[in-house]
Scaffold this motif. Structure first.
Motif, mmCIF file in Angstrom:
data_model
loop_
_atom_site.group_PDB
_atom_site.id
_atom_site.type_symbol
_atom_site.label_atom_id
_atom_site.label_comp_id
_atom_site.label_asym_id
_atom_site.label_seq_id
_atom_site.Cartn_x
_atom_site.Cartn_y
_atom_site.Cartn_z
ATOM 1 N N SER A 1 0.854 -1.194 0.000
ATOM 2 C CA SER A 1 0.000 0.000 0.000
ATOM 3 C C SER A 1 0.884 1.235 0.000
ATOM 4 O O SER A 1 1.894 1.290 0.720
ATOM 5 N N VAL A 2 0.500 2.226 -0.798
ATOM 6 C CA VAL A 2 1.302 3.427 -0.994
ATOM 7 C C VAL A 2 0.459 4.657 -0.664
ATOM 8 O O VAL A 2 -0.590 4.880 -1.276
ATOM 9 N N GLY A 3 0.896 5.435 0.316
ATOM 10 C CA GLY A 3 0.256 6.716 0.615
ATOM 11 C C GLY A 3 0.865 7.807 -0.244
ATOM 12 O O GLY A 3 2.092 7.909 -0.349
ATOM 13 N N THR A 4 0.041 8.631 -0.877
ATOM 14 C CA THR A 4 0.534 9.614 -1.846
ATOM 15 C C THR A 4 0.375 11.044 -1.335
ATOM 16 O O THR A 4 -0.327 11.303 -0.351
ATOM 17 N N THR B 1 -5.921 16.217 -0.870
ATOM 18 C CA THR B 1 -4.913 17.275 -1.052
ATOM 19 C C THR B 1 -3.819 17.296 0.023
ATOM 20 O O THR B 1 -2.879 18.081 -0.083
ATOM 21 N N PHE B 2 -3.922 16.467 1.048
ATOM 22 C CA PHE B 2 -2.870 16.383 2.071
ATOM 23 C C PHE B 2 -2.170 15.029 1.970
ATOM 24 O O PHE B 2 -2.823 14.001 1.787
ATOM 25 N N LYS B 3 -0.853 15.036 2.105
ATOM 26 C CA LYS B 3 -0.110 13.795 1.908
ATOM 27 C C LYS B 3 -0.377 12.788 3.025
ATOM 28 O O LYS B 3 -0.515 13.153 4.195
ATOM 29 N N VAL B 4 -0.452 11.533 2.645
ATOM 30 C CA VAL B 4 -0.607 10.445 3.612
ATOM 31 C C VAL B 4 0.778 10.110 4.168
ATOM 32 O O VAL B 4 1.635 9.597 3.454
ATOM 33 N N ASN B 5 1.009 10.442 5.426
ATOM 34 C CA ASN B 5 2.298 10.125 6.051
ATOM 35 C C ASN B 5 2.157 9.276 7.308
ATOM 36 O O ASN B 5 3.124 9.075 8.047
ATOM 37 N N THR B 6 0.943 8.793 7.562
ATOM 38 C CA THR B 6 0.717 7.752 8.567
ATOM 39 C C THR B 6 0.100 6.572 7.847
ATOM 40 O O THR B 6 -0.967 6.701 7.237
#
Length: 427
Positions: free
Chosen positions: A165-168, A192-197
């Protein structure tokens, strides 16, 4: 004796043809190794500097490590892979310091992880290009372009099937299957906000995804089956967690799907830690995700830092790093212990069954070992520093990883060329 001291000890392994050592020899040798790792005295370990990267190191992983359960303490070996903004992945034999292979130069790398139960690594670069690499040779296996300058990577196995799974940066989570990186699904988490968790639960039924960059958004839990085996007429099953402003999160390793989250409290600059159990309720016509609060308590922090590192040891022990301080909490909110061993902020922590290692901008590592308090509560005992060299050469440590008999950290070079520091303990 071995079973009493190490509950994972597998007696049958020592009766096999491959491992010709008695439990007594194993017990004595392992105790000797643990004594060296506890005391950290000169002569009990070796230190090497691994140079070759011409840019900032963005991540470190063990390709092959010396696991806690590894019976062969006589022939330990480990391979570490490092990814850098210089656009290369490098694989190192940390026992002798040799460079095993280096990937061709590409756009600056931003992330690296290992593949579960496979000798391979996965990287992402600043253009969103994701690649898998064969660990022994460094050969590229497959690639996929996520079209995102920031990618958070999460790899897991379900019923012997391989998923990534890749958070973008656009706020979505894209799920790929097998080493060919075949796309399976895409779900929007925080537009519009990056997935960093991005985390997966111990039972592999749940993914937690969210952003740390917006105080008004809630993290979400996603039913993994709905993104790894999607149906055409149904959207992925997803539910918001009832807190906002997620700063850090971790699943409790001894529970199927118990999630701890550090988040904003109602009062300004205050943080709280809340624990949830995640489950699914299935009826004849629909399925519903249930996120039930188990515990919640305010955090008393002596820092305004927004950088939090959260790890879990067992069912009742959380390790939190904030600023220069390391804290141990019970799941009910009791502050079991706190340590201020560093003079600069902690940048990375590594937690295993024997110890906790913290890395700091003060260019030192601190080693702490687990112990049981009088009330049988798990706590830590601060042991010793491992120094990273001179501040004329390096700004501080940025990452740290450890296996059973080694510690590897990256030191940020003043000249822009990061160096790996390897501390190997010998039995």
């Amino acid at each position: 004796m071995c079973l009493q001291r190490w509950t994972f000890y597998n007696f049958s392994v020592f009766r096999s043809e491959q491992v010709n050592h008695s439990w007594k020899r194993y017990f004595l040798r392992r105790c000797h190794l643990e004594d060296k790792m506890t005391k950290g005295r000169s002569g009990g370990y070796t230190c090497k500097s691994l140079r070759g990267h011409t840019g900032r190191v963005v991540g470190l992983v063990y390709l092959q490590g010396n696991a806690d359960q590894r019976p062969d303490l006589w022939n330990s070996s480990a391979t570490v892979c490092s990814a850098s903004a210089d656009g290369t992945v490098r694989a190192w034999n940390i026992q002798n310091g040799d460079l095993l292979w280096c990937s061709p130069v590409q756009s600056p790398l931003t992330a690296i992880i290992t593949v579960e139960q496979h000798e391979a690594v996965i990287t992402a670069d600043s253009t969103g290009l994701i690649k898998t690499w064969q660990g022994q040779t460094g050969q590229e296996v497959a690639s996929f372009n996520a079209g995102s300058p920031h990618c958070t990577l999460l790899q897991y196995n379900i019923n012997n099937s391989w998923f990534l799974s890749v958070g973008t940066s656009q706020g979505s989570v894209c799920t790929l299957a097998d080493t060919a990186l075949t796309i399976k699904s895409r779900v929007m988490v925080c537009d519009t906000f990056k997935v960093n968790t991005l985390l997966v639960s111990p039972d592999k039924k749940w993914i937690t995804a969210g952003t740390k960059d917006n105080d008004d958004l809630s993290p979400k839990v996603i039913y993994t089956e709905s993104v790894t085996s999607p149906t055409e007429d149904e959207d992925p099953l997803c539910q918001s967690v009832p807190v906002t402003g997620c700063q850090a999160a971790v699943f409790i390793p001894t529970q199927p799907a118990r999630l701890a989250i550090i988040h904003h409290n109602q009062r300004p600059n205050n943080k709280a830690l809340t624990v949830f159990d995640v489950s699914i309720k299935k009826t004849k016509y629909k399925s519903e995700i249930q996120v039930q609060q188990v515990e919640s308590f305010p955090l008393t922090l002596n820092t305004r830092s927004s950088h939090f590192l959260l790890e879990a040891k067992d069912s009742n022990c959380l390790v939190l790093a904030a600023g220069q301080e390391l804290m141990v909490y019970s799941l009910k909110g009791a502050l079991v212990a706190s340590f201020k061993d560093h003079t600069r902020p902690i940048t990375s922590i590594c937690v295993d069954t024997f110890r906790v290692v913290t890395a700091s901008q003060d260019l030192s590592l601190r080693v702490l070992t687990w112990r049981n308090d009088r009330d049988h509560c798990l706590s830590l005992e601060s042991r010793y520093h491992l120094l990273g060299g001179s501040h004329t050469m390096s700004r501080g440590f940025t990452h740290v990883i450890c296996d059973y008999s080694s510690i590897v950290a990256s030191a940020e070079g003043n000249d822009g060329k990061d160096v790996l520091k390897v501390y190997s303990f010998t039995s």
